[in-house]
Write a protein that holds these residues in place. Structure first.
Motif, short mmCIF file in Angstrom:
data_model
loop_
_atom_site.label_atom_id
_atom_site.label_comp_id
_atom_site.label_asym_id
_atom_site.label_seq_id
_atom_site.Cartn_x
_atom_site.Cartn_y
_atom_site.Cartn_z
N GLY B 228 3.45 11.55 -129.38
CA GLY B 228 3.28 11.81 -130.81
C GLY B 228 3.51 10.55 -131.62
N GLN B 229 4.31 9.67 -131.06
CA GLN B 229 4.56 8.41 -131.77
C GLN B 229 3.40 7.45 -131.52
OE1 GLN B 229 8.12 7.24 -129.84
NE2 GLN B 229 9.42 8.68 -130.96
N SER B 230 3.19 6.58 -132.48
CA SER B 230 2.06 5.65 -132.30
C SER B 230 2.30 4.73 -131.11
CB SER B 230 1.85 4.83 -133.58
OG SER B 230 3.05 4.21 -133.94
N PHE B 231 3.59 4.44 -130.83
CA PHE B 231 3.88 3.58 -129.68
C PHE B 231 3.41 4.26 -128.38
CE2 PHE B 231 6.81 2.78 -126.11
CZ PHE B 231 6.50 1.45 -125.88
N GLY B 232 3.70 5.56 -128.25
CA GLY B 232 3.31 6.31 -127.05
C GLY B 232 1.81 6.31 -126.88
N TRP B 233 1.10 6.54 -127.97
CA TRP B 233 -0.37 6.56 -127.92
C TRP B 233 -0.92 5.20 -127.51
CZ3 TRP B 233 -3.96 10.17 -127.79
CH2 TRP B 233 -5.28 9.83 -128.07
N ILE B 234 -0.36 4.15 -128.12
CA ILE B 234 -0.83 2.79 -127.80
C ILE B 234 -0.55 2.47 -126.33
CG2 ILE B 234 -0.38 0.32 -128.26
CD1 ILE B 234 0.06 1.16 -131.22
N LEU B 235 0.65 2.87 -125.86
CA LEU B 235 1.00 2.60 -124.47
C LEU B 235 0.05 3.33 -123.52
CD1 LEU B 235 3.14 1.22 -122.60
CD2 LEU B 235 4.27 3.44 -122.50
N ALA B 236 -0.24 4.59 -123.85
CA ALA B 236 -1.14 5.37 -122.99
C ALA B 236 -2.52 4.72 -122.93
CB ALA B 236 -1.26 6.79 -123.53
N MET B 237 -3.05 4.33 -124.08
CA MET B 237 -4.37 3.71 -124.10
C MET B 237 -4.35 2.35 -123.40
SD MET B 237 -6.13 6.03 -125.34
CE MET B 237 -7.74 5.32 -125.51
N THR B 238 -3.24 1.62 -123.55
CA THR B 238 -3.13 0.32 -122.87
C THR B 238 -3.15 0.51 -121.36
OG1 THR B 238 -1.78 -0.44 -124.70
CG2 THR B 238 -1.73 -1.80 -122.72
N MET B 239 -2.45 1.56 -120.89
CA MET B 239 -2.42 1.81 -119.45
C MET B 239 -3.81 2.16 -118.92
SD MET B 239 0.51 1.10 -118.30
CE MET B 239 0.28 1.67 -116.63
N LEU B 240 -4.52 2.99 -119.69
CA LEU B 240 -5.89 3.34 -119.26
C LEU B 240 -6.78 2.10 -119.24
CD1 LEU B 240 -6.55 6.80 -120.98
CD2 LEU B 240 -6.38 6.34 -118.54
N LEU B 241 -6.57 1.24 -120.25
CA LEU B 241 -7.35 0.00 -120.32
C LEU B 241 -7.04 -0.89 -119.11
CD1 LEU B 241 -9.34 -1.19 -122.40
CD2 LEU B 241 -7.45 -2.60 -123.24
N LEU B 242 -5.75 -0.90 -118.73
CA LEU B 242 -5.36 -1.71 -117.56
C LEU B 242 -6.00 -1.16 -116.29
CD1 LEU B 242 -1.59 -2.58 -118.03
CD2 LEU B 242 -3.54 -4.14 -118.03
N TRP B 243 -6.06 0.18 -116.19
CA TRP B 243 -6.70 0.80 -115.02
C TRP B 243 -8.17 0.44 -114.95
CZ3 TRP B 243 -4.82 2.15 -110.76
CH2 TRP B 243 -3.52 2.68 -110.67
N PHE B 244 -8.74 0.07 -116.07
CA PHE B 244 -10.15 -0.33 -116.13
C PHE B 244 -10.29 -1.84 -115.88
CE2 PHE B 244 -13.30 -1.97 -119.31
CZ PHE B 244 -14.43 -1.63 -118.59
N VAL B 245 -9.40 -2.62 -116.50
CA VAL B 245 -9.54 -4.09 -116.47
C VAL B 245 -9.16 -4.67 -115.10
CG1 VAL B 245 -8.60 -6.24 -117.41
CG2 VAL B 245 -9.27 -4.41 -118.95
N ILE B 246 -8.11 -4.12 -114.47
CA ILE B 246 -7.65 -4.73 -113.22
C ILE B 246 -8.72 -4.64 -112.11
CG2 ILE B 246 -5.92 -4.54 -111.36
CD1 ILE B 246 -3.87 -3.91 -113.62
N PRO B 247 -9.32 -3.47 -111.87
CA PRO B 247 -10.41 -3.45 -110.86
C PRO B 247 -11.58 -4.35 -111.26
CG PRO B 247 -9.78 -1.22 -111.45
CD PRO B 247 -9.08 -2.11 -112.39
N LEU B 248 -11.82 -4.44 -112.58
CA LEU B 248 -12.92 -5.28 -113.06
C LEU B 248 -12.67 -6.75 -112.72
CD1 LEU B 248 -15.24 -4.00 -114.59
CD2 LEU B 248 -14.29 -4.88 -116.70
#
Lengths: 252, 260
Positions: B228-248
């Motif tokens: 619910g906090q903006s930090f949590g949302w940003i962290l979640a999206m950052t993690m998904l982005l990392l799951w995309f960027v690292i294999p790339l």
């Protein structure tokens, strides 16, 4: 134009190229010959930047090619296997390659020459092996590149297409192009090649002209010379000298 | 890269498997919308299925496409194109085509049933968005595995295992650990465990959006507080982005060093 210096390559324990050196500066057709597994395709792929040599270097127009790709603007390449994305149409594939290269092309001339204008709207997955090879040749030749590299260009071609290919190669030779061909069809080599580079076990066994090679082995045809070389090679392997098989290099 | 992407996408979108994939999602969505009067529960049911199927299909499709394209990759490698552009173009072509299939398959029935004004459009779009993210992530993982393994059987096996790990094994290990440490406060561990799995992360983001995290009990409350906090949302999206960027990055690195 092309300088290959001391290039070596192994795949695991299999040493495919043993420090090969070769220059190709003069216009004309150079045929790279050799038995299966002698390193022909690997040498060609090293030149195209697909296989990275373990040692030595390759220069194109004086520049090292390692890690570079723009030098391939000057090379038309025909891969050994004519396979393409199944769901694209023939004309889409031709447009794709033309768009990737961003160079003027003569697609109409070669589409006409190989008689495939009627199938431009067919999907590639529906084409026969011979027709795919014709498309392969069109893609390799349509950009008027100063260097042409053909890996097994005759595979699957009908006699009419074969004659057309020989005529086109002769025409390109007259236009001053450097043409490198790898093939097992000796009649074809005798008809089109000016120079032979014979590879055996990753070394250059012979580098010279066809008449000189025939004279050296006292044979009337290139096919008989090749059989003779291979028989000699088998004898050397079966009766090794000092425990080693030797392939003396012959330069004429 | 643009040209490689464009024509790879043409090729994939026209394949019978991609068409079947789109039709399957369209039929699935239509069935749920017809069978359930509550659109919210239709979305939850769809989510449960797509979070398993989308990573699986993306994995299988990407691996098979890469291995099939080996036959003509030499033709492309012979053109004046950098290897990096070629393989990234191919990867984005496959993943984008699959993303288009999902978007069509899920969204068209919603529009046919005229649900755009139902107030659930945001949840529907989140469902589509989450599945598109999973498509790009699992296609990247599968493409990297295929590029890394010359042997088709080994590459296919490893790619399927990666899906199995994130879909099933990860949760098994997770529950096992929760059972062992049940005497201790586990909310933070549950939170951390969810973040490192893209499928779990997507599920949580989806549940948050549907406002049914309460079903998860205490853990749900922790998630709600955190995400619910903006930090949590940003962290979640950052993690998904990392799951995309690292294999790339793995795709780029591997494509530069291997022989073809």
């Amino acid at each position: 134009m092309i300088r290959i210096e001391n290039v070596s390559k192994s795949f695991g324990k299999n040493q495919v190229l043993n420090g090969i050196s070769l220059d190709m500066n003069e216009p004309g057709v150079t045929a790279i010959l050799g038995p299966n597994g002698s390193g022909k395709t690997t040498l060609i792929k090293c030149l195209m930047g697909m296989v990275l040599p373990d040692g030595g270097e390759i220069r194109f127009k004086g520049d090292h090619i390692r890690g570079k790709h723009l030098y391939r603007r000057d090379i038309g390449y025909l891969p050994q296997i004519a396979r393409f994305p199944d769901n694209l149409k023939v004309k889409e594939l031709i447009t794709w390659i033309a768009n990737v290269r961003q160079q003027p092309d003569q697609r109409d001339k070669f589409v006409e020459a190989f008689g495939v204008s009627g199938i431009l709207d067919q999907t590639l997955g529906t084409l026969s092996g011979g027709t795919r090879q014709k498309i392969n040749l069109i893609l390799a030749m349509m950009h008027d590149s100063p260097v042409l590299v053909f890996d097994e260009p005759t595979v699957g071609l009908d006699p009419v297409a074969m004659v057309m290919l020989k005529n086109l190669i002769a025409e390109e030779k007259r236009n001053g192009k450097i043409i490198l061909i790898s093939t097992h069809i000796m009649d074809f080599v005798e008809q089109v090649a000016d120079r032979i580079v014979y590879l055996l076990d990753g070394d250059i066994y012979y580098d010279g002209t066809i008449p000189d090679l025939k004279e050296k082995y006292g044979k009337s045809s290139l096919e008989k010379v090749i059989v003779s070389i291979l028989s000699q090679s088998v004898e050397e392997v079966s009766e090794p000298t000092n425990g080693m098989a030797t392939h003396p290099k012959v330069f004429i | 890269m643009k040209e490689i992407l464009k024509y790879t996408m043409y090729d994939v979108v026209r394949s019978k498997w991609a068409i079947a994939y789109t039709v399957f999602f369209a039929l699935l969505t239509t069935t749920f919308l017809l069978l359930s009067r509550d659109i919210n529960s239709s979305i939850i049911s769809l989510m449960s299925i797509t979070l398993v199927l989308v990573p699986l299909i993306s994995t299988i499709f990407s691996v098979i496409y890469y291995y099939n394209s080996r036959d003509y990759i030499n033709l492309l490698l012979a053109q004046p194109v950098a290897r990096k552009s070629l393989f990234l173009g191919q990867y984005f072509g496959i993943a984008s085509a699959l993303a288009v299939c999902i978007a069509f398959g899920l969204l068209v029935p919603f529009f046919i049933f005229n649900l755009a004004g139902s107030g659930l459009i945001k949840s529907t779009l989140t469902l589509v968005g989450v599945n598109i993210m999973l498509t790009y992530i699992f296609s990247a993982i599968a493409f990297f595995i295929a590029l890394k393994n010359e042997d088709k059987v080994r590459g296919f096996g490893l790619a399927i295992f990666s899906w199995l790990f994130f879909s099933v094994i990860y949760d098994g290990i997770f529950i096992f650990l929760l059972a062992i440490f049940r005497e201790y406060p586990l909310e933070n561990m549950a939170l951390a465990g969810s973040i490192f799995n893209p499928i779990n992360l997507s599920r949580i983001l989806m549940l948050m959006q549907l406002d049914i995290a309460a079903l998860l009990g205490l853990t749900g409350a922790v998630f709600t507080r955190f995400f619910g906090q903006s930090f949590g949302w940003i962290l979640a999206m950052t993690m998904l982005l990392l799951w995309f960027v690292i294999p790339l990055l793995g795709i780029v690195r591997r494509s530069m060093t291997r022989d073809f």
